[in-house]
Write an enzyme that holds these catalytic residues in place. Sequence first.
Site, PDB file in Angstrom:
ATOM      1  N   LYS A  82       0.843  -1.197   0.000  1.00  0.00           N
ATOM      2  CA  LYS A  82       0.000   0.000   0.000  1.00  0.00           C
ATOM      3  C   LYS A  82       0.879   1.248   0.000  1.00  0.00           C
ATOM      4  CE  LYS A  82      -0.431  -0.037   5.048  1.00  0.00           C
ATOM      5  NZ  LYS A  82      -1.356  -0.038   6.204  1.00  0.00           N
ATOM      6  N   TYR A 101      16.152  30.445   7.932  1.00  0.00           N
ATOM      7  CA  TYR A 101      15.013  31.176   8.473  1.00  0.00           C
ATOM      8  C   TYR A 101      15.096  31.295   9.993  1.00  0.00           C
ATOM      9  CZ  TYR A 101      12.472  31.019   4.033  1.00  0.00           C
ATOM     10  OH  TYR A 101      12.082  31.200   2.738  1.00  0.00           O
TER      11      TYR A 101
END
Length: 425
Positions: free
Chosen positions: A59, A278
Site C-alpha cells: 500500500k 530562516y
Amino acid sequence: MASAPKSIPQSGPLSPEADQAAALAAFGGVLTVDLDAIIANWRKLEKTAVPAECSAVIKADAYGCGAEQVSRALSKAGCKTFFVATIEEARKVRAAVPEPTIYVLGGYFQNTGEHYAKINCRPVIGDLNELAEWDVFCRRTGWNGGAAVHIDTGMNRLGLTLSEAQAIIPRINAGDHGITLVMSHLVSAEQLNSPINARQLATFRSIASEFTGVPAALANSSGIFLGAPFQFDLVRPGAALYGVNPTPEADNPMQQVVDLKARIVQIRSIERGETVGYGGTWTARRPTKLAIIAVGYADGYFRAASSNDGTRGADVIVAGKRCPVAGRISMDLIAIDITDLPPNAVRRGHMVTLLGEGITVDELAHHFGTIGYEVLTSLGRRYARVYKDGNVEEPLTKPEPASNAGQPPSPPSIEQPSALPPLPS
C-alpha cells in the site's frame, strides 16, 4: 528589438551512461530503490515464517518505493499475495502483476463490486453492512472472487467485533461462503513483552478456529518475529520489506532498501557570528563553510531535522564523512556545515547522501520525530527514481538481444515526473 537566439548545435548521440547522467542532472535529488534488497528481505521473512505463506503489503505506493516495480519484482521472486489500501492502488498493481491475489484493506462499499470484479481483487470486510452489500453483489452477478473478513481483537480501528464474528459462524459452517481469509491486526507487535500481544493471540486463535477451512492471518512485520504461534497460515509484512527495523529492541535483521542523494547547488563561506536559514536560529561559532543542497521538506526531508544553537539536527554524508545540518530546513534547500572536510573535497554539482552510507531510515525517523513508515511514504516526487535490479544498477526492462552482447550495460531505469523540478530559490 532583440535578435533571435542562435540555434544550439546538435551533438551526436550520447552513450547510455552520458544520457543517464544528463537525465539525472535535471533533478535536485536521486532516490535509488534496491529491488534485490526488497526480495532478500521478503525471502528472510518467508523463511522466518515457514510454513506460513509470506505475502507483501504494498500500500501507499509500496511505502513510497513504487508499487508497480516492487510487485513485479516480488511476484517474480515467488510472492503470491499482495495487500493494498484502495481499489485504485489495486488497479495499478493488477496492471503490473496479472496472477497474484490482491486484497484491498480499505473494505467494501456499495457499488464498488464491479471494480473488484473487473480487476479480480478481494475486499477485506470489517463491518456487517459491508458483508451484506458484498453478498448482494455476489448473488446478483454470480461473482465468486472471494473476500477476507477482518476481526478486531484490540486495535479498535477496523473489523467485526467478536460478537459480530460469532454471528457469522453459521454461515461459514454452511459452506459456499466465499470467505478466503480471516485476519486481525496486532497493536504492539514491535514490543516483545507487551501483554496485549498474548491477549490478542488468544482471542484471535479462538475465533479463527471457528472459521473452519478458512486460512488465518495475524502477523505484520514485527508480528512475524513474535514466533510461530503468531504466524498462522499467512503473514503480512510491510515496512520490514523496505528496510524498517521490525525488531526495534534488537539489531535490524533487514537490508537497507532506499538510498537518497541530493545535489549541491552552492558552496559558500560565512564568518563567525553569522546566522544561517530562516529565523537565524543557528549561529556560526567559527568561520564556516556551507554546502547548500537542493532538497527540503517539500521532498519529504522533514523540517524537524533542523538544527539550532542548542540542538544538533540530522547528519548528511558529504565526501564520505558525516556533516551536520546547519539551521532550519526550508522547502527546497538545506544548508550543511562542511567546515571540517578537506579543502576542495566537494564542489557545486556533487551529490551528498541523506539516506544510505550508514544513515538508516530509522535514524532519520528519530531526527524527524516519527517512524520509518512515515519517512518512506513522505519521500517526494521531485526526485529522479532509479531502480537497482541485480548486482549493478539496471533497468527493469528485458535485457537487450544476444546480438548486443559485449555492449556496455544499460543505465538504470529512471522514473521522471511529468515536469522538471523548479529551480532552487
